[in-house]
Design a protein around this motif. Sequence first.
Motif, mmCIF file in Angstrom:
data_model
loop_
_atom_site.group_PDB
_atom_site.id
_atom_site.type_symbol
_atom_site.label_atom_id
_atom_site.label_comp_id
_atom_site.label_asym_id
_atom_site.label_seq_id
_atom_site.Cartn_x
_atom_site.Cartn_y
_atom_site.Cartn_z
ATOM 1 N N VAL A 95 25.388 36.847 9.253
ATOM 2 C CA VAL A 95 26.272 37.274 8.156
ATOM 3 C C VAL A 95 27.328 36.198 7.912
ATOM 4 O O VAL A 95 27.990 35.756 8.853
ATOM 5 C CB VAL A 95 26.971 38.608 8.517
ATOM 6 C CG1 VAL A 95 27.946 39.016 7.411
ATOM 7 C CG2 VAL A 95 25.957 39.717 8.768
ATOM 8 N N PHE A 96 27.475 35.810 6.655
ATOM 9 C CA PHE A 96 28.518 34.846 6.271
ATOM 10 C C PHE A 96 29.710 35.617 5.718
ATOM 11 O O PHE A 96 29.547 36.449 4.828
ATOM 12 C CB PHE A 96 27.989 33.898 5.187
ATOM 13 C CG PHE A 96 26.743 33.162 5.601
ATOM 14 C CD1 PHE A 96 26.823 32.132 6.526
ATOM 15 C CD2 PHE A 96 25.496 33.499 5.090
ATOM 16 C CE1 PHE A 96 25.678 31.446 6.931
ATOM 17 C CE2 PHE A 96 24.349 32.827 5.485
ATOM 18 C CZ PHE A 96 24.438 31.795 6.404
ATOM 19 N N VAL A 97 30.891 35.308 6.239
ATOM 20 C CA VAL A 97 32.101 35.970 5.745
ATOM 21 C C VAL A 97 33.056 34.890 5.236
ATOM 22 O O VAL A 97 33.457 33.994 5.988
ATOM 23 C CB VAL A 97 32.774 36.814 6.843
ATOM 24 C CG1 VAL A 97 33.944 37.599 6.241
ATOM 25 C CG2 VAL A 97 31.776 37.765 7.488
ATOM 26 N N GLN A 98 33.379 35.003 3.951
ATOM 27 C CA GLN A 98 34.159 33.950 3.300
ATOM 28 C C GLN A 98 35.606 34.383 3.093
ATOM 29 O O GLN A 98 35.881 35.524 2.714
ATOM 30 C CB GLN A 98 33.516 33.605 1.941
ATOM 31 C CG GLN A 98 34.235 32.468 1.227
ATOM 32 C CD GLN A 98 33.460 31.947 0.027
ATOM 33 O OE1 GLN A 98 32.424 32.490 -0.352
ATOM 34 N NE2 GLN A 98 33.962 30.883 -0.565
ATOM 35 N N ASP A 99 36.510 33.431 3.312
ATOM 36 C CA ASP A 99 37.933 33.675 3.095
ATOM 37 C C ASP A 99 38.244 33.594 1.602
ATOM 38 O O ASP A 99 37.648 32.784 0.877
ATOM 39 C CB ASP A 99 38.736 32.595 3.840
ATOM 40 C CG ASP A 99 40.113 33.076 4.243
ATOM 41 O OD1 ASP A 99 40.486 34.216 3.891
ATOM 42 O OD2 ASP A 99 40.815 32.302 4.921
ATOM 43 N N GLY A 100 39.153 34.432 1.133
ATOM 44 C CA GLY A 100 39.669 34.287 -0.223
ATOM 45 C C GLY A 100 38.786 34.835 -1.324
ATOM 46 O O GLY A 100 38.993 34.517 -2.494
ATOM 47 N N ILE A 101 37.783 35.636 -0.999
ATOM 48 C CA ILE A 101 37.006 36.303 -2.050
ATOM 49 C C ILE A 101 37.172 37.814 -1.855
ATOM 50 O O ILE A 101 37.447 38.277 -0.747
ATOM 51 C CB ILE A 101 35.500 35.934 -2.045
ATOM 52 C CG1 ILE A 101 34.814 36.281 -0.708
ATOM 53 C CG2 ILE A 101 35.315 34.455 -2.356
ATOM 54 C CD1 ILE A 101 33.297 36.134 -0.726
ATOM 55 N N SER A 118 20.607 29.238 -2.940
ATOM 56 C CA SER A 118 19.434 28.723 -2.228
ATOM 57 C C SER A 118 18.853 29.732 -1.237
ATOM 58 O O SER A 118 17.866 29.433 -0.566
ATOM 59 C CB SER A 118 19.796 27.434 -1.499
ATOM 60 O OG SER A 118 20.873 27.670 -0.619
ATOM 61 N N MET A 119 19.464 30.917 -1.162
ATOM 62 C CA MET A 119 18.941 31.954 -0.266
ATOM 63 C C MET A 119 18.878 33.278 -1.036
ATOM 64 O O MET A 119 19.725 34.157 -0.849
ATOM 65 C CB MET A 119 19.839 32.095 0.982
ATOM 66 C CG MET A 119 19.943 30.817 1.786
ATOM 67 S SD MET A 119 21.068 30.956 3.204
ATOM 68 C CE MET A 119 20.094 32.007 4.280
ATOM 69 N N PRO A 120 17.854 33.423 -1.893
ATOM 70 C CA PRO A 120 17.781 34.625 -2.735
ATOM 71 C C PRO A 120 17.885 35.893 -1.887
ATOM 72 O O PRO A 120 17.211 36.016 -0.866
ATOM 73 C CB PRO A 120 16.387 34.511 -3.374
ATOM 74 C CG PRO A 120 16.057 33.053 -3.330
ATOM 75 C CD PRO A 120 16.711 32.515 -2.088
ATOM 76 N N GLY A 121 18.775 36.793 -2.317
ATOM 77 C CA GLY A 121 18.945 38.053 -1.591
ATOM 78 C C GLY A 121 20.018 38.005 -0.514
ATOM 79 O O GLY A 121 20.341 39.030 0.075
ATOM 80 N N VAL A 122 20.588 36.816 -0.247
ATOM 81 C CA VAL A 122 21.627 36.691 0.781
ATOM 82 C C VAL A 122 22.954 36.393 0.091
ATOM 83 O O VAL A 122 23.005 35.654 -0.893
ATOM 84 C CB VAL A 122 21.282 35.561 1.791
ATOM 85 C CG1 VAL A 122 22.348 35.454 2.877
ATOM 86 C CG2 VAL A 122 19.908 35.807 2.403
ATOM 87 N N GLU A 123 24.027 36.998 0.610
ATOM 88 C CA GLU A 123 25.343 36.809 0.003
ATOM 89 C C GLU A 123 26.358 36.380 1.054
ATOM 90 O O GLU A 123 26.174 36.615 2.236
ATOM 91 C CB GLU A 123 25.845 38.156 -0.570
ATOM 92 C CG GLU A 123 24.857 38.869 -1.436
ATOM 93 C CD GLU A 123 25.402 40.208 -1.917
ATOM 94 O OE1 GLU A 123 25.660 41.090 -1.085
ATOM 95 O OE2 GLU A 123 25.560 40.339 -3.141
ATOM 96 N N ARG A 124 27.437 35.769 0.560
ATOM 97 C CA ARG A 124 28.615 35.607 1.416
ATOM 98 C C ARG A 124 29.448 36.858 1.240
ATOM 99 O O ARG A 124 29.770 37.231 0.116
ATOM 100 C CB ARG A 124 29.444 34.422 0.965
ATOM 101 C CG ARG A 124 28.752 33.104 1.092
ATOM 102 C CD ARG A 124 29.767 32.029 0.702
ATOM 103 N NE ARG A 124 29.095 30.789 0.395
ATOM 104 C CZ ARG A 124 29.612 29.857 -0.386
ATOM 105 N NH1 ARG A 124 30.796 30.038 -0.949
ATOM 106 N NH2 ARG A 124 28.960 28.745 -0.607
ATOM 107 N N HIS A 125 29.799 37.459 2.336
ATOM 108 C CA HIS A 125 30.597 38.679 2.274
ATOM 109 C C HIS A 125 32.084 38.360 2.307
ATOM 110 O O HIS A 125 32.507 37.275 2.709
ATOM 111 C CB HIS A 125 30.209 39.613 3.428
ATOM 112 C CG HIS A 125 28.932 40.323 3.134
ATOM 113 N ND1 HIS A 125 28.893 41.528 2.487
ATOM 114 C CD2 HIS A 125 27.644 39.945 3.316
ATOM 115 C CE1 HIS A 125 27.638 41.880 2.304
ATOM 116 N NE2 HIS A 125 26.845 40.932 2.790
#
Length: 308
Positions: free
Chosen positions: A16-22, A30-37
Amino acid sequence: MVAETRVHPAQLVLPVFVQDGISSPVAISSMPGVERHSIDSLPSLMATATAAGIGGVMLFGVPREDDKDATGSHALRPDGILNRALSVARREAGDRLVVMADTCLDEYTDHGHCGVLDAAGRVDNDATVGLYVEQAIVQATAGADVVSPSGMMDGQVAAIRNGLDGAGFTDVAILAYAVKYASAFYGPFREAVASSLQGDRRSYQQDPANRREGALEARLDEAQGADLVMVKPAGYYLDVLADVAAQSSVPVAAYQVSGEYAMIAAAAQRGWLDGPEALAESVTAIARAGADVILTYAALELAGRWQA
Ligand code: PBG
């Protein structure tokens, strides 16, 4: 009835990718179906993962661009993005999911390498290991059940074990990225974490041509106290995975990496492959080769397919 291999959802781990500031999830092209949370979207993802019955989650932090520096200092801040995400994940996971942390500096350094550089611009192994120890303690404090050193520095597992024990975290486990090849199949991951890397990691990751070296790296990490050893990438390294599984006294993990996932997802989008079938086949092959635990971006979909 006679199938030799059955994958159980509890063997699957979702990266799981967790992004700051969103504030809401952002797609990774480039990764269909995958998101940064975002921190805010993490609780509902954890609820979905729990309902799916998977074994755990592996969290990666994506800091703001201006929080990157030469030493990756954001990674050591208790209020850094990954450490905040770990405490949210731990709170939401209860007893149902294992919360794992990526223990590495590459997401946080402005040069994108997995460690700090010496005066000659080379990755400084021993200085980097010292930072990993600090990072692991911060992650354990935030709530990580498992820390996962992925930077391929020599001696990192023993140093982290000593550091965790000294800080009272005797029951925090280490999943060692023991066998990690310098692979082109990490390409989409570097978009996912907005990596700043120029060049490559061949001075600290392994040569894809080498098989025996994979088994050696796993033995070294086991001797240093790894609780699980991992082989990465998975699908193109099934020989290495089978070698490691045959010799290992600890559970063996394998990471179906971003590029392995992206190839299948992209072909499926074009109608060239049956995506769910191809993903299930690829993960079954990884289990057949000897993986006890499999990290895959398709963990939730596959858990649904394989739910008892
Ligand atoms: C390093 C790390 C990487 C991946 C996991 N941990 C990138 C790298 O070594 O360049 C790749 C995972 C993937 O491609 O899915 N923190």
